[in-house]
Enzyme design. Structure first.
Site, mmCIF file in Angstrom:
data_model
loop_
_atom_site.group_PDB
_atom_site.id
_atom_site.type_symbol
_atom_site.label_atom_id
_atom_site.label_comp_id
_atom_site.label_asym_id
_atom_site.label_seq_id
_atom_site.Cartn_x
_atom_site.Cartn_y
_atom_site.Cartn_z
ATOM 1 N N ASP A 35 0.824 -1.209 0.000
ATOM 2 C CA ASP A 35 0.000 0.000 0.000
ATOM 3 C C ASP A 35 0.858 1.259 0.000
ATOM 4 O OD1 ASP A 35 0.960 -0.296 2.580
ATOM 5 O OD2 ASP A 35 -1.003 -0.677 3.485
ATOM 6 N N ASN B 187 -7.376 -2.229 14.187
ATOM 7 C CA ASN B 187 -8.788 -2.485 13.826
ATOM 8 C C ASN B 187 -8.928 -3.740 12.951
ATOM 9 O OD1 ASN B 187 -7.637 -1.642 11.479
ATOM 10 N ND2 ASN B 187 -9.076 0.024 11.071
ATOM 11 N N HIS C 287 -7.186 -4.315 10.185
ATOM 12 C CA HIS C 287 -6.924 -4.136 8.751
ATOM 13 C C HIS C 287 -5.673 -4.903 8.332
ATOM 14 C CE1 HIS C 287 -4.384 -0.130 9.119
ATOM 15 N NE2 HIS C 287 -3.595 -1.172 9.141
ATOM 16 N N GLU D 113 -9.644 -1.581 5.127
ATOM 17 C CA GLU D 113 -10.240 -1.150 6.389
ATOM 18 C C GLU D 113 -11.561 -1.876 6.637
ATOM 19 O OE1 GLU D 113 -8.322 0.347 8.173
ATOM 20 O OE2 GLU D 113 -7.654 2.320 7.511
#
Ligand code: GLP
Length: 253
Positions: free
Chosen positions: A74, A143, A145, A150
């Protein structure tokens, strides 16, 4: 210690030093098996110690990266490559500028692209043309990810432009002067792009990841916790420090 829990091979190391060496060993093994391996690299605080270990092995003459093909997971968007917060910059600083990787073999989503939709299509095409990856290195966000996939109501299969979750922005604020400087958007490989890798190496070395790792292994498979999709992969190895393996190991004690 090594465990087989559900579909996951889980290796737990007691010290930071052993963790770095163990993490690097999986990448070394891949390159020894095939020096022209296609390896997916991750950024963030987690893999830094593993990359340091690779650099040391290279300096000792024990590793050759000249035929390795790399794809990064990413990149923030938009961001200039020479911004010291870009993942392009991170990879140069923490690995690529220290080893003999061929720059022509390095792929990182372009944070400077003017047409971001086209950049996503082209990045996925490059992955596809390469036949996807042999080994994908992953970190995990607080979280759940993976890369910048996400929590959402669906899994996004391919490379895409995404809005960062509030929790991600908060977590990554530690790398910036203030939270307002954290980019709000990114380009990321999708879930299918990641799951297509022959092997996956998930790295975690902080107690703060214990709970999310437990849900990754034992929770419901849901796009609300993107890493849970790894339950569907047949070759995932986790290299964890003891503090972040606690949540998982509680299930087998
Ligand atoms: C980052 C990256 C992920 C990384 C994760 C965990 O923002 N996009 O690829 O795995 O979040 O980061 P860290 O290792 O700093 O905890």
């Amino acid at each position: 210690m090594e465990y087989k829990i559900r579909n996951f091979k889980i290796i737990v190391e007691e010290t930071a030093d052993a963790w770095g060496k163990q993490s690097a060993a999986w990448i070394v093994k891949q390159l020894h098996e095939n020096p022209a391996s296609k390896i997916g690299f991750a950024t963030g605080g987690t893999p830094v110690a593993a990359y340091k270990e690779l650099i040391e092995l290279y300096n000792e003459g024990k590793l050759d990266f000249s035929r390795m093909i790399t794809f990064n997971l990413d990149e923030y968007y938009p961001i200039r490559r020479d911004n010291n917060q870009s993942y392009y910059y991170f990879m140069q600083e923490n690995l690529f500028s220290h080893i003999n990787v061929n720059p022509d073999n390095v792929h990182i989503p372009n944070g400077e692209a003017t047409d971001i939709a086209e950049e996503c299509v082209q990045y996925e095409k490059q992955l596809e043309a390469a036949g996807y990856l042999d080994l994908q290195i992953l970190g995990i966000g607080p979280n759940g990810h993976i890369a910048f996939n996400e929590p959402d109501d669906h899994f996004e299969p391919n490379t895409h432009h995404t809005t960062l979750d509030k929790k991600t922005i908060e977590a990554n604020a530690r790398f910036f002067n203030s939270i307002d400087e954290v980019p709000t958007h990114a380009v990321t490989m999708g879930i299918q792009s990641i799951m297509a890798s022959k092997k996956i190496l998930l790295l975690a070395n902080s107690a703060s990841k214990s709970e999310v790792l437990e849900s990754t292994v034992f929770g419901k498979i849901t796009p609300q916790l993107p890493a849970s999709v790894l339950q569907l992969h047949h070759d995932v190895t986790m290299v964890l420090t003891a503090d972040c393996a606690d949540g998982i190991l509680a299930h087998i004690r």
